[in-house]
Design a protein around this motif. Sequence first.
Motif, PDB file in Angstrom:
ATOM      1  N   ASN A 163       0.831  -1.212   0.000  1.00 23.67           N
ATOM      2  CA  ASN A 163       0.000   0.000   0.000  1.00 23.67           C
ATOM      3  C   ASN A 163       0.866   1.263   0.000  1.00 23.67           C
ATOM      4  O   ASN A 163       2.039   1.231   0.391  1.00 23.67           O
ATOM      5  N   ASP A 164       0.255   2.352  -0.435  1.00 20.01           N
ATOM      6  CA  ASP A 164       0.823   3.686  -0.243  1.00 20.01           C
ATOM      7  C   ASP A 164       0.085   4.341   0.920  1.00 20.01           C
ATOM      8  O   ASP A 164      -1.125   4.103   1.106  1.00 20.01           O
ATOM      9  N   VAL A 165       0.800   5.143   1.691  1.00 19.88           N
ATOM     10  CA  VAL A 165       0.150   5.860   2.788  1.00 19.88           C
ATOM     11  C   VAL A 165       0.405   7.352   2.639  1.00 19.88           C
ATOM     12  O   VAL A 165       1.516   7.779   2.316  1.00 19.88           O
ATOM     13  N   SER A 166      -0.641   8.129   2.833  1.00 17.40           N
ATOM     14  CA  SER A 166      -0.512   9.591   2.831  1.00 17.40           C
ATOM     15  C   SER A 166      -0.678  10.087   4.255  1.00 17.40           C
ATOM     16  O   SER A 166      -1.422   9.498   5.050  1.00 17.40           O
ATOM     17  N   ARG A 179       2.857  17.468   4.352  1.00 14.01           N
ATOM     18  CA  ARG A 179       2.038  16.334   3.912  1.00 14.01           C
ATOM     19  C   ARG A 179       2.687  15.703   2.685  1.00 14.01           C
ATOM     20  O   ARG A 179       3.133  16.399   1.773  1.00 14.01           O
ATOM     21  N   THR A 180       2.718  14.388   2.670  1.00 10.95           N
ATOM     22  CA  THR A 180       3.344  13.676   1.559  1.00 10.95           C
ATOM     23  C   THR A 180       2.728  12.288   1.446  1.00 10.95           C
ATOM     24  O   THR A 180       1.973  11.849   2.325  1.00 10.95           O
ATOM     25  N   THR A 181       3.035  11.610   0.356  1.00  9.10           N
ATOM     26  CA  THR A 181       2.600  10.227   0.158  1.00  9.10           C
ATOM     27  C   THR A 181       3.826   9.337   0.109  1.00  9.10           C
ATOM     28  O   THR A 181       4.806   9.657  -0.582  1.00  9.10           O
ATOM     29  N   LEU A 182       3.788   8.231   0.830  1.00  8.38           N
ATOM     30  CA  LEU A 182       4.940   7.343   0.948  1.00  8.38           C
ATOM     31  C   LEU A 182       4.675   6.007   0.271  1.00  8.38           C
ATOM     32  O   LEU A 182       3.611   5.396   0.463  1.00  8.38           O
ATOM     33  N   ASP A 183       5.661   5.573  -0.520  1.00  6.98           N
ATOM     34  CA  ASP A 183       5.698   4.201  -1.013  1.00  6.98           C
ATOM     35  C   ASP A 183       6.547   3.428  -0.008  1.00  6.98           C
ATOM     36  O   ASP A 183       7.745   3.679   0.126  1.00  6.98           O
ATOM     37  N   LEU A 184       5.943   2.509   0.710  1.00  6.15           N
ATOM     38  CA  LEU A 184       6.639   1.833   1.808  1.00  6.15           C
ATOM     39  C   LEU A 184       7.869   1.061   1.339  1.00  6.15           C
ATOM     40  O   LEU A 184       8.768   0.790   2.137  1.00  6.15           O
ATOM     41  N   GLU A 185       7.909   0.727   0.060  1.00  8.17           N
ATOM     42  CA  GLU A 185       9.048  -0.035  -0.454  1.00  8.17           C
ATOM     43  C   GLU A 185      10.316   0.813  -0.551  1.00  8.17           C
ATOM     44  O   GLU A 185      11.414   0.275  -0.746  1.00  8.17           O
ATOM     45  N   LEU A 186      10.168   2.129  -0.429  1.00  4.71           N
ATOM     46  CA  LEU A 186      11.330   3.012  -0.562  1.00  4.71           C
ATOM     47  C   LEU A 186      12.139   3.145   0.726  1.00  4.71           C
ATOM     48  O   LEU A 186      13.250   3.681   0.703  1.00  4.71           O
ATOM     49  N   PHE A 187      11.615   2.678   1.846  1.00  2.00           N
ATOM     50  CA  PHE A 187      12.376   2.755   3.090  1.00  2.00           C
ATOM     51  C   PHE A 187      13.625   1.877   2.984  1.00  2.00           C
ATOM     52  O   PHE A 187      13.604   0.783   2.411  1.00  2.00           O
ATOM     53  N   ALA A 193       9.193  -0.424   7.022  1.00  2.00           N
ATOM     54  CA  ALA A 193       7.956  -0.639   6.263  1.00  2.00           C
ATOM     55  C   ALA A 193       6.991  -1.501   7.048  1.00  2.00           C
ATOM     56  O   ALA A 193       5.771  -1.236   7.097  1.00  2.00           O
ATOM     57  N   LYS A 194       7.511  -2.549   7.720  1.00  2.00           N
ATOM     58  CA  LYS A 194       6.647  -3.459   8.481  1.00  2.00           C
ATOM     59  C   LYS A 194       5.987  -2.754   9.658  1.00  2.00           C
ATOM     60  O   LYS A 194       4.910  -3.161  10.109  1.00  2.00           O
ATOM     61  N   SER A 195       6.630  -1.678  10.154  1.00  2.00           N
ATOM     62  CA  SER A 195       6.045  -0.965  11.295  1.00  2.00           C
ATOM     63  C   SER A 195       4.739  -0.263  10.912  1.00  2.00           C
ATOM     64  O   SER A 195       3.963   0.127  11.791  1.00  2.00           O
ATOM     65  N   PHE A 196       4.494  -0.098   9.600  1.00  2.00           N
ATOM     66  CA  PHE A 196       3.245   0.521   9.156  1.00  2.00           C
ATOM     67  C   PHE A 196       2.127  -0.508   8.994  1.00  2.00           C
ATOM     68  O   PHE A 196       0.955  -0.132   8.995  1.00  2.00           O
TER      69      PHE A 196
END
Length: 442
Positions: A163-166, A179-187, A193-196
């Motif tokens: 998922n993406d999260v904003s 405010r931003t949108t995150l692609d969890l794969e970029l961490f 990423a798993k913490s989300f």
Amino acid sequence: MNITRNNVDALNAVLTVEVSKNDYASKVEKVLADYRKNAAIPGFRKGTVPMSLIQKQYGKAVLLEEVNKILQESLNNYLVQEKLDILGNPLPKVTEDFNWDADDYKFDFELGLAPEFTVDLNAKNNVTHYKIIADDTMLNAQIARIQKQYGKIISTDVVAEGNDVSGVFTNEEKGINNRTTLDLELFADAKTAKSFIGKKVGDAVVLKTKGLFNDDHKLMDVLAIGHDDIHDLDIEVTFTIDEVVASEPANLDQELFDKLFGPKVVTSVGELKDKIKEDAEKQFEQQSNQKFLNDVTEALIENTKFDLPAEFLKKWIQTAGQNPLTEEQAEEEYARSEKGLRYQLIEGKIIFENGLQTTFEELKAFTSELIKKQMAQFGQMDPTDEDVQGIVARVLSNQDEVKRLSEQVMNEKMLHLFKQKVAAKTKEVNYEDFIKAMYGEG
């Protein structure tokens, strides 16, 4: 009228201008005669005011104005005739006991002379011309982004893998609120990423900035802070989730290919990669060329040695603006502008020696191509020449636009010349390594 020049040294000279009564007397008399015709002084009819009264009231001011006109004209003519290449403008030397009641006058002007120097484009340097390659990692990532962009978007309340999260990053002490949108794969760390995973809209996740992403410039984007502040930033930030977006990736089929590039332009995944690579590397070339141009400029300033009439220029800076500067302010302004002045002189010599002057026809042709590209972006793929030239004429009637476009044309000419003559190294890099090199990290 007599002008003599005394060369103080290679960078400074003094012009002495001698003005005799014969040079200005008739001009002063004519102006005063015109004043007399129109003077309205109580007790006298128009045109009958005694010349002695006109002389007493206006004579000194008219004398100063006419002598000043003679000085300006004679100085300009002398500089053109003698082909003197000066910096700034002539500065009058102040004479405390100057006598305006005399018939003949002598004025001294300080000149700052442009230095003599040579520009060696073939000189040894540390310039690298980067060729940026769109590698497989970038191509695969771009295809994944396309699939996500054209896939089916599903809004959900709970974060799941992929998922993406904003949401909003905050840190009160550092004034971060973005405010931003995150692609969890970029961490950088999968644990982050798993913490989300399992978090809901409204939940907050506390993150450490140090090592959050593999590229610090990504951190700069998501926190909206400057480049100088991002490196070695080691603080905690809170990310409050306000939206969770899941997506079902689009199929890599002909329907998607046609949406991206038009019917049958691309017919396979292999062709899709080739097309993305071609388009990306065209964009990369612009960035690479700009860095190359900047780096050659820096190298030329560093390697082209010459002196400037620094003391003259500081004095000139004090009086050049609308408001006079103090010596300290002029010193600071000179320090800020010296590098730019040096490159102006270097660039001027390169332009002259290589015949790079821009003609109006070149400017029109460049503007025409620019207009056509802009019209194509708005769907006008085949505008008439009459329409294009009409827009070009309007654009080039604006002097600010003419200056801006002329600079672009000259930049292209300089870039072409530098590619031909500057002995730079060529290096192939991926985009990530280019960004590091651009910020002095590679």
